[in-house]
Scaffold this motif. Sequence first.
Motif, PDB file in Angstrom:
ATOM      1  N   PHE A  89      -2.586 -50.872  52.116  1.00 25.17           N
ATOM      2  CA  PHE A  89      -1.887 -49.716  52.689  1.00 25.17           C
ATOM      3  C   PHE A  89      -2.577 -48.423  52.235  1.00 25.17           C
ATOM      4  O   PHE A  89      -2.027 -47.639  51.449  1.00 25.17           O
ATOM      5  N   PRO A  90      -3.807 -48.196  52.687  1.00 29.78           N
ATOM      6  CA  PRO A  90      -4.584 -47.043  52.196  1.00 29.78           C
ATOM      7  C   PRO A  90      -3.942 -45.692  52.478  1.00 29.78           C
ATOM      8  O   PRO A  90      -4.076 -44.765  51.662  1.00 29.78           O
ATOM      9  N   GLN A  91      -3.255 -45.536  53.612  1.00 33.52           N
ATOM     10  CA  GLN A  91      -2.625 -44.242  53.898  1.00 33.52           C
ATOM     11  C   GLN A  91      -1.517 -43.946  52.902  1.00 33.52           C
ATOM     12  O   GLN A  91      -1.400 -42.825  52.395  1.00 33.52           O
ATOM     13  N   ALA A  92      -0.695 -44.944  52.612  1.00 36.63           N
ATOM     14  CA  ALA A  92       0.349 -44.751  51.611  1.00 36.63           C
ATOM     15  C   ALA A  92      -0.266 -44.508  50.232  1.00 36.63           C
ATOM     16  O   ALA A  92       0.235 -43.690  49.444  1.00 36.63           O
ATOM     17  N   HIS A  93      -1.341 -45.205  49.929  1.00 40.63           N
ATOM     18  CA  HIS A  93      -2.024 -45.023  48.647  1.00 40.63           C
ATOM     19  C   HIS A  93      -2.403 -43.569  48.417  1.00 40.63           C
ATOM     20  O   HIS A  93      -2.262 -43.032  47.308  1.00 40.63           O
ATOM     21  N   ASP A  94      -2.874 -42.912  49.467  1.00 39.12           N
ATOM     22  CA  ASP A  94      -3.377 -41.548  49.324  1.00 39.12           C
ATOM     23  C   ASP A  94      -2.263 -40.519  49.154  1.00 39.12           C
ATOM     24  O   ASP A  94      -2.540 -39.351  48.855  1.00 39.12           O
ATOM     25  N   THR A  95      -1.015 -40.899  49.354  1.00 36.62           N
ATOM     26  CA  THR A  95       0.104 -39.964  49.168  1.00 36.62           C
ATOM     27  C   THR A  95       0.681 -40.018  47.755  1.00 36.62           C
ATOM     28  O   THR A  95       1.587 -39.259  47.434  1.00 36.62           O
ATOM     29  N   ILE A  96       0.171 -40.912  46.918  1.00 35.28           N
ATOM     30  CA  ILE A  96       0.736 -41.128  45.576  1.00 35.28           C
ATOM     31  C   ILE A  96      -0.092 -40.384  44.531  1.00 35.28           C
ATOM     32  O   ILE A  96      -1.324 -40.373  44.576  1.00 35.28           O
ATOM     33  N   ASP A  97       0.588 -39.769  43.594  1.00 37.82           N
ATOM     34  CA  ASP A  97      -0.062 -39.123  42.454  1.00 37.82           C
ATOM     35  C   ASP A  97      -0.295 -40.197  41.393  1.00 37.82           C
ATOM     36  O   ASP A  97       0.610 -40.547  40.627  1.00 37.82           O
ATOM     37  N   TRP A  98      -1.522 -40.703  41.324  1.00 33.38           N
ATOM     38  CA  TRP A  98      -1.820 -41.819  40.427  1.00 33.38           C
ATOM     39  C   TRP A  98      -1.994 -41.385  38.979  1.00 33.38           C
ATOM     40  O   TRP A  98      -2.186 -42.242  38.096  1.00 33.38           O
ATOM     41  N   ARG A  99      -1.897 -40.081  38.729  1.00 34.09           N
ATOM     42  CA  ARG A  99      -1.891 -39.626  37.333  1.00 34.09           C
ATOM     43  C   ARG A  99      -0.585 -40.004  36.646  1.00 34.09           C
ATOM     44  O   ARG A  99      -0.528 -40.077  35.421  1.00 34.09           O
ATOM     45  N   GLN A 100       0.444 -40.237  37.458  1.00 35.21           N
ATOM     46  CA  GLN A 100       1.736 -40.665  36.931  1.00 35.21           C
ATOM     47  C   GLN A 100       1.857 -42.181  37.102  1.00 35.21           C
ATOM     48  O   GLN A 100       1.743 -42.674  38.218  1.00 35.21           O
ATOM     49  N   PRO A 101       2.057 -42.929  36.034  1.00 41.09           N
ATOM     50  CA  PRO A 101       2.102 -44.393  36.154  1.00 41.09           C
ATOM     51  C   PRO A 101       3.301 -44.859  36.974  1.00 41.09           C
ATOM     52  O   PRO A 101       4.409 -44.311  36.838  1.00 41.09           O
ATOM     53  N   PRO A 102       3.130 -45.859  37.831  1.00 37.22           N
ATOM     54  CA  PRO A 102       4.255 -46.410  38.601  1.00 37.22           C
ATOM     55  C   PRO A 102       5.197 -47.183  37.693  1.00 37.22           C
ATOM     56  O   PRO A 102       4.802 -47.717  36.655  1.00 37.22           O
ATOM     57  N   SER A 103       6.456 -47.251  38.103  1.00 36.79           N
ATOM     58  CA  SER A 103       7.473 -48.007  37.360  1.00 36.79           C
ATOM     59  C   SER A 103       8.004 -49.123  38.253  1.00 36.79           C
ATOM     60  O   SER A 103       8.414 -48.867  39.395  1.00 36.79           O
ATOM     61  N   PHE A 104       8.032 -50.329  37.723  1.00 40.06           N
ATOM     62  CA  PHE A 104       8.546 -51.469  38.475  1.00 40.06           C
ATOM     63  C   PHE A 104      10.011 -51.675  38.113  1.00 40.06           C
ATOM     64  O   PHE A 104      10.357 -51.813  36.941  1.00 40.06           O
ATOM     65  N   LEU A 105      10.853 -51.680  39.135  1.00 34.03           N
ATOM     66  CA  LEU A 105      12.303 -51.672  38.945  1.00 34.03           C
ATOM     67  C   LEU A 105      12.889 -53.030  39.332  1.00 34.03           C
ATOM     68  O   LEU A 105      13.664 -53.151  40.279  1.00 34.03           O
ATOM     69  N   ASP A 106      12.556 -54.039  38.578  1.00 32.56           N
ATOM     70  CA  ASP A 106      13.008 -55.388  38.901  1.00 32.56           C
ATOM     71  C   ASP A 106      14.524 -55.522  38.797  1.00 32.56           C
ATOM     72  O   ASP A 106      15.170 -56.164  39.636  1.00 32.56           O
ATOM     73  N   GLN A 107      15.123 -54.938  37.768  1.00 29.83           N
ATOM     74  CA  GLN A 107      16.567 -55.070  37.582  1.00 29.83           C
ATOM     75  C   GLN A 107      17.334 -54.344  38.682  1.00 29.83           C
ATOM     76  O   GLN A 107      18.342 -54.849  39.192  1.00 29.83           O
ATOM     77  N   GLU A 108      16.840 -53.170  39.054  1.00 23.49           N
ATOM     78  CA  GLU A 108      17.504 -52.422  40.115  1.00 23.49           C
ATOM     79  C   GLU A 108      17.429 -53.169  41.445  1.00 23.49           C
ATOM     80  O   GLU A 108      18.411 -53.206  42.201  1.00 23.49           O
ATOM     81  N   LEU A 109      16.280 -53.747  41.732  1.00 24.49           N
ATOM     82  CA  LEU A 109      16.142 -54.512  42.968  1.00 24.49           C
ATOM     83  C   LEU A 109      17.037 -55.750  42.936  1.00 24.49           C
ATOM     84  O   LEU A 109      17.672 -56.096  43.935  1.00 24.49           O
ATOM     85  N   ALA A 110      17.114 -56.399  41.793  1.00 25.19           N
ATOM     86  CA  ALA A 110      17.976 -57.574  41.668  1.00 25.19           C
ATOM     87  C   ALA A 110      19.427 -57.221  41.949  1.00 25.19           C
ATOM     88  O   ALA A 110      20.163 -58.000  42.568  1.00 25.19           O
ATOM     89  N   GLN A 111      19.856 -56.039  41.508  1.00 26.91           N
ATOM     90  CA  GLN A 111      21.227 -55.612  41.758  1.00 26.91           C
ATOM     91  C   GLN A 111      21.471 -55.390  43.244  1.00 26.91           C
ATOM     92  O   GLN A 111      22.510 -55.782  43.788  1.00 26.91           O
ATOM     93  N   VAL A 112      20.511 -54.785  43.912  1.00 26.34           N
ATOM     94  CA  VAL A 112      20.641 -54.569  45.359  1.00 26.34           C
ATOM     95  C   VAL A 112      20.726 -55.894  46.086  1.00 26.34           C
ATOM     96  O   VAL A 112      21.518 -56.081  47.012  1.00 26.34           O
ATOM     97  N   VAL A 113      19.912 -56.862  45.666  1.00 28.83           N
ATOM     98  CA  VAL A 113      19.927 -58.176  46.299  1.00 28.83           C
ATOM     99  C   VAL A 113      21.284 -58.842  46.110  1.00 28.83           C
ATOM    100  O   VAL A 113      21.855 -59.417  47.042  1.00 28.83           O
ATOM    101  N   ARG A 114      21.818 -58.762  44.907  1.00 28.99           N
ATOM    102  CA  ARG A 114      23.131 -59.380  44.659  1.00 28.99           C
ATOM    103  C   ARG A 114      24.208 -58.711  45.497  1.00 28.99           C
ATOM    104  O   ARG A 114      25.070 -59.364  46.076  1.00 28.99           O
ATOM    105  N   ASP A 115      24.160 -57.384  45.585  1.00 35.58           N
ATOM    106  CA  ASP A 115      25.151 -56.662  46.380  1.00 35.58           C
ATOM    107  C   ASP A 115      25.070 -57.038  47.851  1.00 35.58           C
ATOM    108  O   ASP A 115      26.083 -57.108  48.552  1.00 35.58           O
TER     109      ASP A 115
END
Length: 326
Positions: free
Chosen positions: A28-54
Motif C-alpha cells: 500500500f505505497p500511497q498509504a505508506h507515504d501519508t505516515i510520519d515514520w519518525r513516530q513508531p507505530p503501535s500495535f493494538l491487539d487488545q483493543e482489536l480483540a475487544q472490538v471483535v468480542r463486541d
Amino acid sequence: MDQPADDYDTPWKDAVMRYFREFMAFYFPQAHDTIDWRQPPSFLDQELAQVVRDARLGRRRLDKLVRVTGRDGEARTLYIHIEIQRSRERDFAERIFTYHYRLYDRFHSPVSTLVILADPNPGWRPDCYRYDTHGCETSIIFPVVKLLDFWPHLDRLLTSHNVFALLTAAHLMTLRTRGQDQQRFEFKAMLTALLYERDWNAQRVLDLFNVLDWMMKIPGHLQDRLAERIDELNRSKEMPFENLMMKMAREKARKEGLQEGREEGREQGREEGRRAVVHKLLQLRFGPLPQHAEQFLAQAQPAELTALEDKILLAASLGELIQPKH
C-alpha cells in the motif's frame, strides 16, 4: 503420509509486526507515504480483540490494528486495520464493514481498512459493502491486494530487496506446490539461498528464514537436505550465525521426520516432474535458457538432474552448470 498442513497465520502476523513499514511500502505505497515514520507505530491487539468480542464475529487471527501518526501539519493520529484473508468467506465484505464502523465508534478517529487476499481463488475480489434503505445509503470501499496477481511477476519478487516481496513469492510457491514435496523443497531451498544474497543483517535473515520454514512445510527427510544446503551456504558466505541456522533446520527435521523419514526411499516424483522443477529453477536464476541448455535438460538422466539440483543455488552462472557442445 499426509503433507504437514500449511500455516500462514503466525508467520504473516509476525512479519507484519516486525517489518510494518516495508509491509506498507510494498502493498500500500500511497498509504505508506501519508505516515510520519519518525513516530513508531503501535500495535493494538487488545483493543482489536475487544472490538471483535463486541461484534461477536469470532476470533480473527490475521487481523492487526495499528496506530500511526499522519504526516500532515496537524500530526493527527490514524488507525489502520489490516486484514489478511486466506480463504473465501461469504460475508467477508460485511464483516469488514462491521469492523470499520466499530473501530471508528471506539476511537472517533479516521480508520483505514486495508485488505490482503491470500486465498487461492482468482475470481474472489470483495472490495466494498453497501446498502440503501429509504434513500439512506451507507457504504465502504476498501483497498484490496490479491497475492495471486503477483505470480506473473515472480522474477521481480525474487530480485526485490523488500521483505514482503520474498514472502509473497514464498506464499505463491506454497500454494502452487501443495502435495508436491520435491518441488516445494526446491523452491524453499532457492528462497533460503536468496536470503543469503541480500545485504541483510543476521537477525533479519533469521527472522525471514523462520517465516519461510513455518510457511513452507516439507517432510523431515527433505528438511534434512535443506539443512545440508544451509550448511553449504554458511560455509560459502562465512555467515556468523551458522549454528543457530543449522539448529533451527535440524530441529525441524527431527520433529517432522519421525514418520516421514521411514519413507525416505520412496520416489518423490516422476522423472519428468523433476525435469520441470530443474527447468523452472534455472529460468528463475538465469533467465531464458539458450538452446543448448534446453537440449541438455530434455535428455538429462536422473543422476544429471540430481547434480543440477545440488549445484543450482550456488552457481554464479549457467555456464558453470551446462556447457555448450562443440
